[in-house]
Design an enzyme around this catalytic site. Structure first.
Site, PDB file in Angstrom:
ATOM      1  N   CYS A 162      40.178  32.078  38.765  1.00 42.72           N
ATOM      2  CA  CYS A 162      40.484  33.318  38.042  1.00 42.72           C
ATOM      3  C   CYS A 162      40.559  34.541  38.951  1.00 42.72           C
ATOM      4  O   CYS A 162      40.892  35.633  38.491  1.00 42.72           O
ATOM      5  CB  CYS A 162      39.460  33.534  36.936  1.00 42.72           C
ATOM      6  SG  CYS A 162      39.283  32.106  35.855  1.00 42.72           S
ATOM      7  N   HIS A 302      36.451  42.345  34.690  1.00 40.15           N
ATOM      8  CA  HIS A 302      36.774  40.925  34.539  1.00 40.15           C
ATOM      9  C   HIS A 302      36.499  40.531  33.094  1.00 40.15           C
ATOM     10  O   HIS A 302      37.314  39.873  32.463  1.00 40.15           O
ATOM     11  CB  HIS A 302      35.949  40.092  35.515  1.00 40.15           C
ATOM     12  CG  HIS A 302      36.286  38.643  35.516  1.00 40.15           C
ATOM     13  ND1 HIS A 302      37.556  38.172  35.785  1.00 40.15           N
ATOM     14  CD2 HIS A 302      35.524  37.542  35.276  1.00 40.15           C
ATOM     15  CE1 HIS A 302      37.564  36.852  35.720  1.00 40.15           C
ATOM     16  NE2 HIS A 302      36.346  36.440  35.401  1.00 40.15           N
ATOM     17  N   GLU A 313      28.480  40.969  35.380  1.00 38.32           N
ATOM     18  CA  GLU A 313      29.354  42.077  35.794  1.00 38.32           C
ATOM     19  C   GLU A 313      28.716  43.422  35.479  1.00 38.32           C
ATOM     20  O   GLU A 313      28.813  44.366  36.275  1.00 38.32           O
ATOM     21  CB  GLU A 313      30.719  41.961  35.121  1.00 38.32           C
ATOM     22  CG  GLU A 313      31.729  42.980  35.643  1.00 38.32           C
ATOM     23  CD  GLU A 313      33.148  42.723  35.199  1.00 38.32           C
ATOM     24  OE1 GLU A 313      34.075  43.347  35.767  1.00 38.32           O
ATOM     25  OE2 GLU A 313      33.355  41.899  34.281  1.00 38.32           O
ATOM     26  N   LYS A 334      41.096  41.674  28.412  1.00 37.70           N
ATOM     27  CA  LYS A 334      41.076  40.283  27.949  1.00 37.70           C
ATOM     28  C   LYS A 334      40.739  40.186  26.465  1.00 37.70           C
ATOM     29  O   LYS A 334      40.998  39.154  25.842  1.00 37.70           O
ATOM     30  CB  LYS A 334      40.065  39.472  28.756  1.00 37.70           C
ATOM     31  CG  LYS A 334      40.481  39.152  30.185  1.00 37.70           C
ATOM     32  CD  LYS A 334      39.461  38.248  30.851  1.00 37.70           C
ATOM     33  CE  LYS A 334      39.868  37.885  32.273  1.00 37.70           C
ATOM     34  NZ  LYS A 334      39.707  39.020  33.217  1.00 37.70           N
ATOM     35  N   HIS A 339      42.311  35.244  28.427  1.00 38.42           N
ATOM     36  CA  HIS A 339      42.070  35.106  29.861  1.00 38.42           C
ATOM     37  C   HIS A 339      43.200  34.296  30.480  1.00 38.42           C
ATOM     38  O   HIS A 339      43.320  33.098  30.227  1.00 38.42           O
ATOM     39  CB  HIS A 339      40.722  34.414  30.076  1.00 38.42           C
ATOM     40  CG  HIS A 339      40.269  34.383  31.495  1.00 38.42           C
ATOM     41  ND1 HIS A 339      41.008  34.882  32.546  1.00 38.42           N
ATOM     42  CD2 HIS A 339      39.114  33.906  32.051  1.00 38.42           C
ATOM     43  CE1 HIS A 339      40.348  34.714  33.666  1.00 38.42           C
ATOM     44  NE2 HIS A 339      39.193  34.127  33.397  1.00 38.42           N
ATOM     45  N   PHE A 398      35.770  30.736  39.255  1.00 40.15           N
ATOM     46  CA  PHE A 398      34.936  29.562  39.512  1.00 40.15           C
ATOM     47  C   PHE A 398      34.863  29.314  41.020  1.00 40.15           C
ATOM     48  O   PHE A 398      35.836  29.526  41.751  1.00 40.15           O
ATOM     49  CB  PHE A 398      35.527  28.324  38.846  1.00 40.15           C
ATOM     50  CG  PHE A 398      35.287  28.238  37.353  1.00 40.15           C
ATOM     51  CD1 PHE A 398      34.527  29.178  36.688  1.00 40.15           C
ATOM     52  CD2 PHE A 398      35.819  27.188  36.622  1.00 40.15           C
ATOM     53  CE1 PHE A 398      34.300  29.091  35.320  1.00 40.15           C
ATOM     54  CE2 PHE A 398      35.600  27.076  35.255  1.00 40.15           C
ATOM     55  CZ  PHE A 398      34.840  28.033  34.606  1.00 40.15           C
TER      56      PHE A 398
END
Length: 412
Positions: A162, A302, A313, A334, A339, A398
């Site tokens: 991502c 994010h 975050e 998002k 996403h 990830f």
């Protein structure tokens, strides 16, 4: 070193295929999330997604490519063409040896892999398509863009889950700033709404199961969030040297002034709760931009709507911004787009740049029950006018990949 400006942007998204449509949806809070239609989802925990709707590849590619190429490549080529058109860079108007492409994807042609594996299983190896390999590999997206638009300069693909879109843009920023190209088409593309991908994320229990209310399923920073919603599409930006842009009197949206990246070195999928890795990437971007945290007035987070990620975050922002964390406006688009995995960073930087240009912050929708642990200003539910000189866009992936980009308002 060359200054690097943004002179064109192209988007293929669940909210539309033009910058105006995309921004209008973000500003008004119109969601692109709905029931999953791509395959039979009877046995799946999650049955919602943010699909690209009404896309016809023949509008952007020749008829043969529109029939053969997998969606992640089609989306990339379409977004690249739109970015070049927006940037007034038609084929033949530039030195092709000085134009390049750095576009990545987190997953690539998984739909092709699934389909060809079924052919192998049922019909044997001789029936596997000769286009299988070139159509499933991720670097074919920038490769095809370079072929279609005659871009013979630097060409590469980023693959960092991502964080992919931001890594591609950050790499392009460095290439242009070093003078190795006049401009680079940079961004990400993804089309991972497939049976196998969905099954994998469902098994991880990473996606929202708010199936009966799709538009309210993605709810970053809300106490009742239960996972992300998968989206698809592509975002591509023209990153151009100020010298080259000035020579052709290009319109300039903004300037890229900082890029930071780091690794969590913690877990293959989960960030540390303190957000240490994310904090390091944000601080690195701030340092590269030669500014202070107080100069940043907007963060496109994010913000995936996962229980752990949003806390991490938030803690990262607090670590970097200190006592000023409560004064910076933050939103997660998002909540409307879902996403987009490897394309997320690109479309979210586009949102941040538009926020700077329009001096208006898109909201985080579905933020109705604030999480006491996520206690910053996430611009809940309603867009807001703001004085934005610097904006940051975060993307974390990830593997513990963290990236942050800072854009500055353009002043003639």
């Amino acid at each position: 070193m060359e200054r690097v400006v943004i002179t064109g942007m192209g988007i293929i998204s669940p909210l539309g295929f033009s910058l105006d449509d995309y921004w209008s949806a973000l500003e008004s809070g119109r969601s692109g999330i709905g029931p999953l239609t791509r395959f039979d989802n009877t046995d799946y925990r999650t049955t919602i997604a943010a699909e690209v709707k009404d896309f016809d590849g023949a509008d952007y590619l020749d008829a043969k490519d529109a029939r053969r190429l997998p969606p992640f490549i089609q989306y990339a080529v379409a977004a690249a063409g739109l970015a070049l058109e927006d940037g007034a860079l038609p084929r033949g108007s530039f030195d092709p040896n000085r134009g390049g492409v750095i576009v990545g994807s987190g997953i690539g042609g998984l739909d092709i892999i699934e389909a060809q594996h079924e052919i192998l299983r049922t019909k044997g190896p001789k029936r596997v398509s000769p286009f299988f390999v070139p159509h499933e590999i991720i670097n074919m997206a920038p490769g095809k863009i370079s072929i279609d638009f005659d871009l013979r300069g630097p060409n590469a693909a980023a693959v960092t889950a991502c964080a992919t879109g931001n890594h591609a843009i950050g790499q392009a920023y460095h290439v242009v700033s070093r003078g190795e190209a006049d401009f680079i088409l940079a961004g990400g593309t993804e089309a991972a709404i497939t049976p196998l991908s969905f099954a994998g994320f469902c098994s991880m229990k990473a996606m929202s199961t708010r199936n009966d209310e799709p538009t309210s399923a993605s709810r970053p920073f809300d106490l009742t969030r239960d996972g992300f919603v998968m989206g698809e599409g592509a975002g591509v930006l023209v990153l151009e040297s100020l010298t080259h842009a000035g020579d052709r009197d290009a319109r300039i949206y903004g300037e890229v002034v900082g890029f930071g990246m780091s690794s969590d070195s913690f877990d293959i999928v989960s960030p540390p709760e303190d957000g240490g890795g994310a904090a390091r990437s944000m601080q690195a971007a701030i340092d590269a931009a030669n500014i202070t945290p107080a100069d940043v007035s907007y963060i496109n987070a994010h913000g995936t709507s996962t229980p752990i990620g949003d806390v991490a975050e938030t803690n990262a922002i607090k670590a970097v911004f200190g006592d000023g964390a409560g004064g910076v406006a933050i939103s997660s688009t998002k909540s409307l787009t879902g996403h987009l995995l490897g394309a997320a960073g690109a479309i979210e930087l586009i949102a941040a740049v538009q926020a700077i240009e329009r001096q208006r912050i898109p909201p985080t929708v579905n933020l109705n029950t604030p999480d006491p642990v996520c206690d910053l200003d996430y611009v809940p539910n309603v867009a807001r006018d703001a004085d934005i000189e610097y904006a940051m866009s975060n993307a974390f992936g990830f593997g513990g990949h963290n990236t942050s980009i800072i854009a500055r308002r353009w002043h003639d």
